[in-house]
Design a protein around this motif. Structure first.
Motif, PDB file in Angstrom:
ATOM      1  N   GLY A 368     -17.539  85.855 -83.653  1.00 26.50           N
ATOM      2  CA  GLY A 368     -18.021  86.480 -82.430  1.00 26.50           C
ATOM      3  C   GLY A 368     -19.033  85.559 -81.781  1.00 26.50           C
ATOM      4  N   ALA A 369     -19.612  85.999 -80.676  1.00 24.43           N
ATOM      5  CA  ALA A 369     -20.623  85.199 -79.982  1.00 24.43           C
ATOM      6  C   ALA A 369     -21.890  86.009 -79.821  1.00 24.43           C
ATOM      7  CB  ALA A 369     -20.113  84.747 -78.619  1.00 24.43           C
ATOM      8  N   PHE A 370     -23.020  85.301 -79.766  1.00 21.63           N
ATOM      9  CA  PHE A 370     -24.312  85.925 -79.527  1.00 21.63           C
ATOM     10  C   PHE A 370     -24.873  85.391 -78.212  1.00 21.63           C
ATOM     11  CE2 PHE A 370     -23.668  86.256 -84.076  1.00 21.63           C
ATOM     12  CZ  PHE A 370     -23.943  87.599 -84.284  1.00 21.63           C
ATOM     13  N   ILE A 371     -25.435  86.289 -77.418  1.00 22.05           N
ATOM     14  CA  ILE A 371     -25.793  85.979 -76.037  1.00 22.05           C
ATOM     15  C   ILE A 371     -27.213  86.440 -75.743  1.00 22.05           C
ATOM     16  CG2 ILE A 371     -25.185  86.426 -73.611  1.00 22.05           C
ATOM     17  CD1 ILE A 371     -22.305  86.991 -74.681  1.00 22.05           C
ATOM     18  N   SER A 372     -27.977  85.567 -75.063  1.00 15.66           N
ATOM     19  CA  SER A 372     -29.339  85.896 -74.625  1.00 15.66           C
ATOM     20  C   SER A 372     -29.392  85.870 -73.107  1.00 15.66           C
ATOM     21  CB  SER A 372     -30.340  84.878 -75.184  1.00 15.66           C
ATOM     22  OG  SER A 372     -30.326  84.867 -76.596  1.00 15.66           O
ATOM     23  N   ILE A 373     -30.030  86.887 -72.516  1.00 14.17           N
ATOM     24  CA  ILE A 373     -30.227  86.944 -71.072  1.00 14.17           C
ATOM     25  C   ILE A 373     -31.681  87.316 -70.779  1.00 14.17           C
ATOM     26  CG2 ILE A 373     -27.832  87.580 -70.576  1.00 14.17           C
ATOM     27  CD1 ILE A 373     -28.788  90.482 -70.237  1.00 14.17           C
ATOM     28  N   LEU A 374     -32.124  87.069 -69.553  1.00 16.59           N
ATOM     29  CA  LEU A 374     -33.395  87.545 -69.021  1.00 16.59           C
ATOM     30  C   LEU A 374     -34.614  87.058 -69.806  1.00 16.59           C
ATOM     31  CD1 LEU A 374     -32.490  91.226 -68.057  1.00 16.59           C
ATOM     32  CD2 LEU A 374     -32.769  89.274 -66.526  1.00 16.59           C
ATOM     33  N   ASN A 375     -35.110  85.880 -69.437  1.00 18.97           N
ATOM     34  CA  ASN A 375     -36.407  85.458 -69.986  1.00 18.97           C
ATOM     35  C   ASN A 375     -37.527  86.211 -69.273  1.00 18.97           C
ATOM     36  OD1 ASN A 375     -36.968  84.154 -67.486  1.00 18.97           O
ATOM     37  ND2 ASN A 375     -35.983  82.256 -68.202  1.00 18.97           N
ATOM     38  N   ASP A 376     -38.742  86.008 -69.698  1.00 18.73           N
ATOM     39  CA  ASP A 376     -39.876  86.781 -69.164  1.00 18.73           C
ATOM     40  C   ASP A 376     -40.043  86.584 -67.658  1.00 18.73           C
ATOM     41  OD1 ASP A 376     -40.369  87.765 -71.660  1.00 18.73           O
ATOM     42  OD2 ASP A 376     -41.954  86.313 -72.142  1.00 18.73           O
ATOM     43  N   GLN A 377     -39.832  85.371 -67.192  1.00 19.15           N
ATOM     44  CA  GLN A 377     -39.985  85.098 -65.770  1.00 19.15           C
ATOM     45  C   GLN A 377     -38.922  85.836 -64.956  1.00 19.15           C
ATOM     46  OE1 GLN A 377     -39.909  80.919 -64.851  1.00 19.15           O
ATOM     47  NE2 GLN A 377     -40.121  81.235 -62.636  1.00 19.15           N
ATOM     48  N   GLU A 378     -37.687  85.873 -65.462  1.00 11.09           N
ATOM     49  CA  GLU A 378     -36.615  86.566 -64.750  1.00 11.09           C
ATOM     50  C   GLU A 378     -36.837  88.075 -64.757  1.00 11.09           C
ATOM     51  OE1 GLU A 378     -32.900  83.491 -65.533  1.00 11.09           O
ATOM     52  OE2 GLU A 378     -33.470  84.916 -67.095  1.00 11.09           O
ATOM     53  N   LYS A 379     -37.310  88.601 -65.867  1.00  9.91           N
ATOM     54  CA  LYS A 379     -37.614  90.031 -65.925  1.00  9.91           C
ATOM     55  C   LYS A 379     -38.675  90.395 -64.898  1.00  9.91           C
ATOM     56  CE  LYS A 379     -38.339  91.972 -69.874  1.00  9.91           C
ATOM     57  NZ  LYS A 379     -38.868  92.178 -71.238  1.00  9.91           N
ATOM     58  N   ALA A 380     -39.715  89.549 -64.786  1.00 12.89           N
ATOM     59  CA  ALA A 380     -40.788  89.814 -63.830  1.00 12.89           C
ATOM     60  C   ALA A 380     -40.267  89.787 -62.398  1.00 12.89           C
ATOM     61  CB  ALA A 380     -41.907  88.784 -64.012  1.00 12.89           C
ATOM     62  N   LEU A 382     -37.263  90.595 -61.365  1.00 13.10           N
ATOM     63  CA  LEU A 382     -36.419  91.758 -61.093  1.00 13.10           C
ATOM     64  C   LEU A 382     -37.160  93.088 -61.178  1.00 13.10           C
ATOM     65  CD1 LEU A 382     -33.178  90.758 -63.043  1.00 13.10           C
ATOM     66  CD2 LEU A 382     -33.389  91.003 -60.559  1.00 13.10           C
ATOM     67  N   LYS A 383     -38.288  93.103 -61.847  1.00 13.75           N
ATOM     68  CA  LYS A 383     -38.993  94.361 -62.107  1.00 13.75           C
ATOM     69  C   LYS A 383     -39.361  95.067 -60.804  1.00 13.75           C
ATOM     70  CE  LYS A 383     -42.543  96.399 -65.059  1.00 13.75           C
ATOM     71  NZ  LYS A 383     -41.525  97.151 -65.820  1.00 13.75           N
ATOM     72  N   GLY A 384     -39.103  96.354 -60.750  1.00  9.92           N
ATOM     73  CA  GLY A 384     -39.411  97.160 -59.582  1.00  9.92           C
ATOM     74  C   GLY A 384     -38.298  97.204 -58.562  1.00  9.92           C
ATOM     75  N   ILE A 464     -22.909  95.444 -67.216  1.00 11.84           N
ATOM     76  CA  ILE A 464     -24.096  95.734 -68.029  1.00 11.84           C
ATOM     77  C   ILE A 464     -25.245  96.209 -67.132  1.00 11.84           C
ATOM     78  CG2 ILE A 464     -23.465  94.217 -69.929  1.00 11.84           C
ATOM     79  CD1 ILE A 464     -25.460  92.154 -68.823  1.00 11.84           C
ATOM     80  N   THR A 465     -24.904  96.912 -66.060  1.00 10.80           N
ATOM     81  CA  THR A 465     -25.902  97.358 -65.079  1.00 10.80           C
ATOM     82  C   THR A 465     -26.969  98.227 -65.715  1.00 10.80           C
ATOM     83  OG1 THR A 465     -24.175  97.313 -63.383  1.00 10.80           O
ATOM     84  CG2 THR A 465     -26.190  98.533 -62.870  1.00 10.80           C
ATOM     85  N   GLU A 466     -26.569  99.219 -66.467  1.00 14.09           N
ATOM     86  CA  GLU A 466     -27.543 100.143 -67.061  1.00 14.09           C
ATOM     87  C   GLU A 466     -28.412  99.443 -68.092  1.00 14.09           C
ATOM     88  OE1 GLU A 466     -28.141 103.172 -65.945  1.00 14.09           O
ATOM     89  OE2 GLU A 466     -26.621 102.717 -64.428  1.00 14.09           O
ATOM     90  N   HIS A 467     -27.798  98.549 -68.846  1.00 17.41           N
ATOM     91  CA  HIS A 467     -28.575  97.792 -69.835  1.00 17.41           C
ATOM     92  C   HIS A 467     -29.669  96.966 -69.151  1.00 17.41           C
ATOM     93  CE1 HIS A 467     -29.606  95.308 -73.271  1.00 17.41           C
ATOM     94  NE2 HIS A 467     -29.344  94.225 -72.544  1.00 17.41           N
ATOM     95  N   VAL A 468     -29.312  96.246 -68.091  1.00 15.81           N
ATOM     96  CA  VAL A 468     -30.286  95.415 -67.387  1.00 15.81           C
ATOM     97  C   VAL A 468     -31.358  96.282 -66.744  1.00 15.81           C
ATOM     98  CG1 VAL A 468     -30.585  93.839 -65.430  1.00 15.81           C
ATOM     99  CG2 VAL A 468     -28.679  93.513 -67.032  1.00 15.81           C
ATOM    100  N   ASN A 469     -30.964  97.394 -66.149  1.00 16.68           N
ATOM    101  CA  ASN A 469     -31.941  98.292 -65.546  1.00 16.68           C
ATOM    102  C   ASN A 469     -32.938  98.814 -66.571  1.00 16.68           C
ATOM    103  OD1 ASN A 469     -32.931  99.917 -63.230  1.00 16.68           O
ATOM    104  ND2 ASN A 469     -32.194 101.634 -64.466  1.00 16.68           N
ATOM    105  N   ASN A 470     -32.443  99.145 -67.769  1.00 12.79           N
ATOM    106  CA  ASN A 470     -33.339  99.632 -68.824  1.00 12.79           C
ATOM    107  C   ASN A 470     -34.315  98.549 -69.269  1.00 12.79           C
ATOM    108  OD1 ASN A 470     -32.174 102.165 -68.815  1.00 12.79           O
ATOM    109  ND2 ASN A 470     -30.793 101.732 -70.524  1.00 12.79           N
ATOM    110  N   VAL A 471     -33.830  97.313 -69.387  1.00 13.21           N
ATOM    111  CA  VAL A 471     -34.690  96.210 -69.814  1.00 13.21           C
ATOM    112  C   VAL A 471     -35.741  95.893 -68.752  1.00 13.21           C
ATOM    113  CG1 VAL A 471     -34.744  93.742 -70.344  1.00 13.21           C
ATOM    114  CG2 VAL A 471     -32.964  95.188 -71.344  1.00 13.21           C
ATOM    115  N   VAL A 472     -35.318  95.880 -67.488  1.00 12.07           N
ATOM    116  CA  VAL A 472     -36.207  95.469 -66.398  1.00 12.07           C
ATOM    117  C   VAL A 472     -37.179  96.567 -66.002  1.00 12.07           C
ATOM    118  CG1 VAL A 472     -36.254  94.833 -63.948  1.00 12.07           C
ATOM    119  CG2 VAL A 472     -34.595  93.760 -65.488  1.00 12.07           C
TER     120      VAL A 472
END
Length: 550
Positions: A368-380, A382-384, A464-472
C-alpha cells in the motif's frame, strides 16, 4: 451556528448539483463505470503532498468475507497462486443413515459472481462472469480438492486464547496435512477427491462439462440447469430450475460413504464434534496456468445425494439429500513469485522530503502507500475558510502497468487508527445494480480513456472534503493517510501483518495491520508518485476548492 449549518448544507447541495460534471483539465477522459464525479468550485488550488509505498509481507487471511482461488499472472507484479481452506457445517445434525443407504453422487457447488445480460426466447439466460481474472476457455487450471487434515482453531492457546490468526504464507500447514481418497477412480490422479469422470455424459452439448470441471478446470459462464429426476431415479429432460453460473464438481463417493454415511457413532452429533472429525476441504492449485476467481464460499455447499429404503419394512427406495454449508473457519493461502521490478521498487530508498516517484499498490500479500498532506503553513492558510471540495488524484503509470488487469477501485483510510476517513461514513450513496460502486461521491473508482478499443485506466480520484475540513477548521489530528486497492467498499475491517514494521523517517510510524479490503483483492496498480522527477501533470495531485467568508 445557524449560518454555519446553512453554509454546510449549501456546500452539500453544490456537491450534489455538480455530481455529473467533469474538471476542465480532464475533459477528454471518461469512465465506463459509475463514479466519474468531479466537483468544481472555481479553479481550486494545489497543495503539497508526499507519498511512498510499503510492502505488507505475510498478512492475516482467515475468515475474510471474500476469498481468492486460482492463478494470476501479472506482467507487473508477478505470479500469484491462491489456495483455500474451509470448514463444513451440517445443515441438519445427527442424521440417521441405515444400512441400505447408497450414495448416488456428491456435488460441490459455489456460485460465481455474475451478471445476467440477456434471456433468450427459450428461457436460457446469458451471463457475464464478474471478479474472474485471466478467464479463457483455453486457459485451464489444475484445481484439486482434498479433505483438510489440519484443524482450524477458533482461539489461540499461545496468545491468552485470543482469536486465532492464520496468515497468507502458511500453505505448508495444509498441503502437508491433506487427505484424499485411497481408491482413485482414475490413474494418475494423485489422491484428490474431485477425481470423478462421467463416462456417459447425459448432455453431449455440454462438452463433457463434468470432466472439465473436475480435471481441466476453467470458470464456466454458462447458466446451470437442473433437470428433474423421475420415480426410477433417472434424469429427465424436464427442467426443474435455471441457476446462475457456478463452480460445480462431483466428489469421490466412496470417500464420503466411508467418512459420512459410515461415520463412527457420535461423530455427527453436532457441528462442534463434526469439525474436529471432518476438518473441512482444502482447494489446491497446481501449475502456473489458469484464472483467478474471487468467490463467496459461504454461499457454497456440498450435497450428498443418496438412496435409502423408505422404511425398515420396505425395500422401496427414496432419494434423499444430506447437505453441508461451507461455513466455519476459513483461510486463504498465497504462493507469490513477485516480479523483480516490483521487488526492486518496494526496496528502493524513499526521499524523506519528496517521497517516491512510483506508488505500487497491490492487494493480497502485497503493498500500500502512505500519504502526508497539509503542513502547518498550509493549514494556517486554509483555516477559517469554507472548504467546498478537496480531492486527491492519482494518475496511472501506463508504461509500468502494461497489460496487467487493473483494480476497479482504490480507497484511502486513516493510517494512524486504521479506520476509514470521515468522508467514507459521510457518503450514503448507493447503487442497487452494482453495490461495489456504492459511495460513489467518495469515489476512488477507475476512470478510463473515453476512446480506444481497450479503454485503459487513466486515474483514480478520491473525495476527502470532510477530512480536510475537520483538520483545518475543527482541529482534528492531521493523520497519515493510507492508500489501498479496495475489493469491496461495503466492508470495513482490518487484517494483521505477521511482522509489523516502521515507516521510514521522518514518519517512523508502526504499522501492524492493513484494511481487509486490500487483502481480498488479487489486483494491483502502479501510480505516479510525488517526487520532483515525475512530470508535474502526472504527480499525485492534492487540490482544494475553498471560499473565503465575507
Amino acid at each position: 451556528m445557524i449560518n454555519n449549518q446553512f453554509l454546510k448544507g449549501l456546500a452539500i447541495a453544490f456537491m450534489a448539483l455538480f455530481v455529473v460534471s467533469c474538471d476542465k483539465d480532464y475533459n477528454s477522459i471518461g469512465s465506463d463505470i459509475v463514479g466519474n464525479e468531479h466537483f468544481t468550485f472555481g479553479d481550486g488550488e494545489l497543495f503539497g503532498v508526499r507519498a511512498y509505498s510499503q510492502k505488507t509481507g505475510a498478512i492475516q487471511t482467515n475468515n475474510l468475507p471474500l476469498n481468492q482461488l486460482g492463478v494470476l499472472n501479472s506482467p507487473t507484479f508477478g505470479l500469484t497462486k491462491a489456495h483455500f481452506v474451509t470448514q463444513l457445517e451440517m445443515v441438519t445434525a445427527n442424521p440417521e443413515f441405515d444400512a441400505s443407504a447408497a450414495i448416488d453422487s456428491v456435488v460441490l457447488t459455489v456460485p460465481y459472481f455474475s451478471k445476467k445480460v440477456e434471456t433468450e426466447a427459450s428461457g436460457r439466460s446469458i451471463y457475464k462472469l464478474d471478479s474472474v481474472y485471466g478467464w479463457s476457455i483455453s486457459n485451464k487450471m489444475d484445481l484439486r480438492v482434498y479433505e483438510n487434515g489440519y484443524y482450524l482453531k477458533e482461539f489461540d492457546p499461545n496468545n491468552n486464547f485470543g482469536v486465532q490468526k492464520y496468515y497468507s504464507d502458511e500453505k505448508a500447514l495444509f498441503s502437508s496435512n491433506k487427505i484424499g481418497t485411497t481408491t482413485p477412480n482414475n490413474p494418475n490422479m494423485d489422491n484428490r477427491l474431485n477425481d470423478w469422470i462421467d463416462p456417459n455424459p447425459k448432455d453431449p452439448t455440454r462438452l463433457n462439462d463434468d470432466k472439465r470441471e473436475n480435471l481441466l478446470f476453467y470458470p464456466n459462464e454458462r447458466e446451470y440447469v437442473k433437470y428433474k429426476v423421475n420415480e426410477s431415479f433417472v434424469q429427465t429432460t424436464e427442467i426443474e430450475s435455471r441457476n446462475s453460473p457456478r463452480l460445480r464438481m462431483k466428489l469421490n463417493e466412496k470417500h464420503f460413504k466411508d467418512k459420512i454415511i459410515n461415520a463412527p457413532a457420535g461423530k455427527l452429533v453436532n457441528n462442534s464434534v463434526f469439525k474436529e472429525y471432518f476438518r473441512g476441504l482444502y482447494f489446491e492449485i497446481e501449475g502456473s496456468s489458469g484464472a483467478l476467481m474471487t468467490l463467496n464460499f459461504k454461499q457454497g455447499d456440498v450435497t450428498i445425494y443418496y438412496k435409502q429404503n423408505k422404511s425398515a419394512t420396505s425395500t422401496d427406495k427414496v432419494m434423499k439429500e444430506f447437505r453441508f454449508n461451507l461455513l466455519g473457519n476459513t483461510v486463504n493461502v498465497h504462493e507469490n513469485t513477485f516480479d523483480a521490478g516490483y521487488v526492486s521498487a518496494l526496496n528502493a530508498p524513499i526521499d524523506p522530503v519528496e517521497g517516491s516517484s512510483s506508488l505500487y499498490i497491490k492487494g493480497g500479500e502485497g503493498s500500500g502507500a502512505f500519504i502526508s498532506i497539509l503542513n502547518d503553513q498550509e493549514k494556517a492558510k486554509l483555516k477559517g475558510n469554507i472548504i467546498n471540495g478537496a480531492f486527491l488524484t492519482f494518475s496511472i503509470d501506463r508504461s509500468k502497468m502494461g497489460t496487467s488487469t487493473e483494480p476497479n477501485r482504490v480507497s484511502l483510510y486513516n493510517a494512524d487508527s486504521n479506520i476509514p476517513l470521515y468522508d467514507f461514513y459521510f457518503d450514503g450513496t448507493t447503487n442497487a445494480s452494482d453495490p461495489k460502486t456504492n459511495k460513489y461521491v467518495y469515489g476512488g473508482m477507475i476512470e478510463k480513456e473515453a476512446v480506444g478499443s481497450d479503454k485503459k485506466g487513466v486515474r483514480y480520484k478520491i473525495n476527502i472534503t470532510e477530512h480536510v475540513n475537520n483538520v483545518v477548521n475543527k482541529d482534528s489530528t492531521n493523520v497519515k493517510l493510507g492508500l489501498i486497492v479496495n475489493e469491496n467498499i461495503n466492508y470495513v475491517g482490518n487484517s494483521f501483518i505477521r511482522t509489523s514494521f516502521n515507516t521510514p523517517n521522518p514518519d517512523n510510524k508502526k504499522v501492524d495491520r492493513f484494511p481487509s479490503n486490500s487483502v481480498m483483492s488479487p489486483l494491483g496498480t502502479v501510480l505516479y508518485g510525488t517526487h520532483s522527477s515525475v512530470p508535474v501533470d502526472k504527480r499525485v495531485q492534492f487540490k482544494v476548492y475553498y471560499t473565503k467568508p465575507n
